[in-house]
Write an enzyme that holds these catalytic residues in place. Structure first.
Site, PDB file in Angstrom:
ATOM      1  N   GLU B 174     -30.743  13.972  40.162  1.00  0.00           N
ATOM      2  CA  GLU B 174     -30.103  15.245  39.818  1.00  0.00           C
ATOM      3  C   GLU B 174     -29.792  15.316  38.344  1.00  0.00           C
ATOM      4  O   GLU B 174     -29.700  14.296  37.666  1.00  0.00           O
ATOM      5  CB  GLU B 174     -28.829  15.462  40.621  1.00  0.00           C
ATOM      6  CG  GLU B 174     -27.911  14.257  40.755  1.00  0.00           C
ATOM      7  CD  GLU B 174     -27.469  13.610  39.472  1.00  0.00           C
ATOM      8  OE1 GLU B 174     -27.012  14.366  38.577  1.00  0.00           O
ATOM      9  OE2 GLU B 174     -27.576  12.371  39.348  1.00  0.00           O
ATOM     10  N   GLU B 316     -30.234  11.338  37.466  1.00  0.00           N
ATOM     11  CA  GLU B 316     -31.651  11.750  37.352  1.00  0.00           C
ATOM     12  C   GLU B 316     -32.544  11.070  38.383  1.00  0.00           C
ATOM     13  O   GLU B 316     -33.745  11.313  38.412  1.00  0.00           O
ATOM     14  CB  GLU B 316     -32.252  11.404  35.977  1.00  0.00           C
ATOM     15  CG  GLU B 316     -31.655  12.112  34.809  1.00  0.00           C
ATOM     16  CD  GLU B 316     -32.339  11.680  33.495  1.00  0.00           C
ATOM     17  OE1 GLU B 316     -33.396  11.020  33.527  1.00  0.00           O
ATOM     18  OE2 GLU B 316     -31.792  12.035  32.428  1.00  0.00           O
TER      19      GLU B 316
END
Lengths: 355, 355
Positions: B174, B316
């Site tokens: 994310e 991420e």
């Protein structure tokens, strides 16, 4: 033969290089330090290679095998012939280390440092047999000093051959029934840590065998109390595969190759190498914390932080093979990540003149 | 839309399968259990896929991005536009997750779940924008329930599309400035752990900002005290990217795909998914323990043991990408290692009739 006097010492870390590596990492599009130990690893690899753009070429796992006279004391859960049988399995590609090395794109070679078996002509096995197993270290020196020197030298030659072929990362593994007994004895001699912290269950011995193993190590240490010089201690308490690993590590460090340290036995070999040349640890990356008792204490003694902690206690270089992708990732971060500038990403709030 | 009632529940673990997996692992040429957590991982992957011969096909990292109204409270070290700038960096391949996914042979897609930026036509970006950022969860619900449902549904559709294309392993990542604030609020709601254990420094905030962040989360929890049902809590306290991840996880678990959980924010999404369907965790593998405060407590709450502990705190999907080689290694152990029988290796001493 390797003598401390012939060794060109590894270069000390260059502070300007370390600063350059830190600056490169901090310019990447991530909060400073947010890749944690992967950043430390990238910096370490750069420091070993003397560059802010480290690369990994032809990573290779060298698995050294040898038999141990001390197996006669009943210190292992497995019979002595498992050493040669596992050498066959390693050569055939069916052992854990083979599978893990293949999975991670790493070449593997298997070296007979002193297995008590006549392999005849066995393609894929590198024959550097010093003798058919060491003597029983609880009764006499495991190796003569000449044998130990020959093993150190053979290891150094094998490492140099590998490096000449373009490899710059060597991981080390081992196979040898009873070799955690030798490793515990070496660890005790080179660290002076208490035996209770250094003698473990190896391939899975029961309580009675564990107690016997600790007693055997204590006897050996008393018997060889006079063997305090590095080479004498290694000869008295070590093993052919352990000495060959130590020699290979010394040669690898001199060449600024990266050494990937595996579990307890390989770390005991490193302790011996370090007693010969303390700068060898500058070239080391510690792949994992083994489940074998003794590894934690020895790593702490070295000030080493292992990359993985998965409860492995197999040896063979299995942990070293598993850690290779982390080395590749660390190198890739330095090489391939965008910088705040190149990607047009704003850095911290204050630098944007924001509240 | 995903409703708990439509969900076929994931199958419970089959005890005969687990026994078969354990027997297969024990027959391999290694002391029983000596590959530690790699063996547990192999068994878990088999259990997820319902087979004693698990495989990994087309592993994929899905990175969901969204903006958060709560960024207006000054809870992040970075300005809000970093979300869209990092989306551009992810699409261009320069972000850490891209580099790590490439290094480990993993495909990556980037999904705009609700970024406050008009990307126009940007090849490589999957547009599922629900809105241009959530509302400020400290002032009102972050999402309406309809928005939250749309996000869950979009995530589920994206996961199903991916699985239809042959992938059976999805890792989640994310990007979203201020999303650790939303994740802390969700974690507090779904675990009832104390805020002091759940609110951390995110991308690196100072002490004053950390205190403000904890205060903001406390306010939000009080404001939305009535939002106790899973979907209501997710809508009130979550974010578009978080809800999309939760929806994708639910769809992946239904299809018996392997879910690779990343750090704190992705684990918060899992808590939401688990509140909707408790069986979702059966499909999960926990890639790493993040350096972000809160992750340790939440993993402990889930009874989860992460594979890596490298102090990463980037998000991420960076940790998930780093762990993929361990999944490959676990599968390879089951598939490729020789057995004691096949390799002709003697097993333990007692089985040989020895002393």
């Amino acid at each position: 033969m390797i003598s401390p006097d012939d060794l060109p010492r590894a270069e000390p870390d260059d502070p300007t290089l370390l600063a350059r590596l830190a600056a490169r990492l901090d310019a990447k599009t991530k909060p400073a330090g947010s890749l944690g130990r992967l950043e430390d690893l990238a910096a370490r690899l750069g420091a070993i290679q003397g560059t802010d753009a480290p690369t990994l070429r032809a990573p290779h796992l060298m698995v050294f095998a040898g038999d141990h006279g001390v197996a006669a004391e009943g210190v292992s859960a497995y019979p002595r012939e498992v050493t040669w049988q596992m050498v066959m399995n390693l050569v055939a590609g069916g052992a854990a280390a083979c599978v893990l090395a293949r999975a991670n794109g790493m070449a593997l070679s298997v070296i007979d440092a002193g297995v008590d078996h006549d392999f005849g002509v066995l393609p894929g096995l590198v024959d550097r047999k010093i003798a058919s197993g060491t003597a029983n270290l609880a009764v006499s020196a495991a190796m003569t000093v000449a044998q130990c020197d020959a093993a150190l030298d053979a290891g150094a030659q094998l490492a140099r051959d590998r490096l000449r072929q373009g490899c710059n990362v060597i991981a080390f593994g081992e196979m040898g029934i009873a070799n955690t007994t030798a490793a515990s004895a070496l660890a005790a001699r080179f660290t002076a840590l208490p035996l209770a912290d250094l003698v473990g269950r190896g391939s899975g011995v029961d309580d009675a065998t564990l107690a016997r193993k600790e007693h055997v190590v204590a006897r050996a240490l008393a018997l060889h109390a006079g063997a305090t010089a590095a080479r004498d201690a290694l000869a008295a308490l070590g093993g052919f595969e352990i000495a060959m690993i130590a020699g290979a590590m010394l040669a690898a460090a001199q060449a600024r190759a990266v050494i990937v340290v595996d579990g307890f036995v390989v770390t005991a070999a490193l302790l011996a190498a370090r007693a010969i040349d303390p700068t060898v640890t500058r070239a080391c990356v510690y792949s994992h914390l083994s489940g074998e008792r003794g590894h934690r204490a020895v790593l702490a003694h070295l000030g080493a932080t292992p990359l993985l902690d998965l409860g492995l206690r197999l040896g063979e270089g299995s942990g070293a093979a598993l850690a290779l992708p982390l080395l590749r990732a660390a190198v890739a971060i330095l090489a391939d990540m965008a910088t705040f500038d190149s990607a047009g990403v704003a850095s911290r709030r204050c630098e944007k003149g924001r509240a």
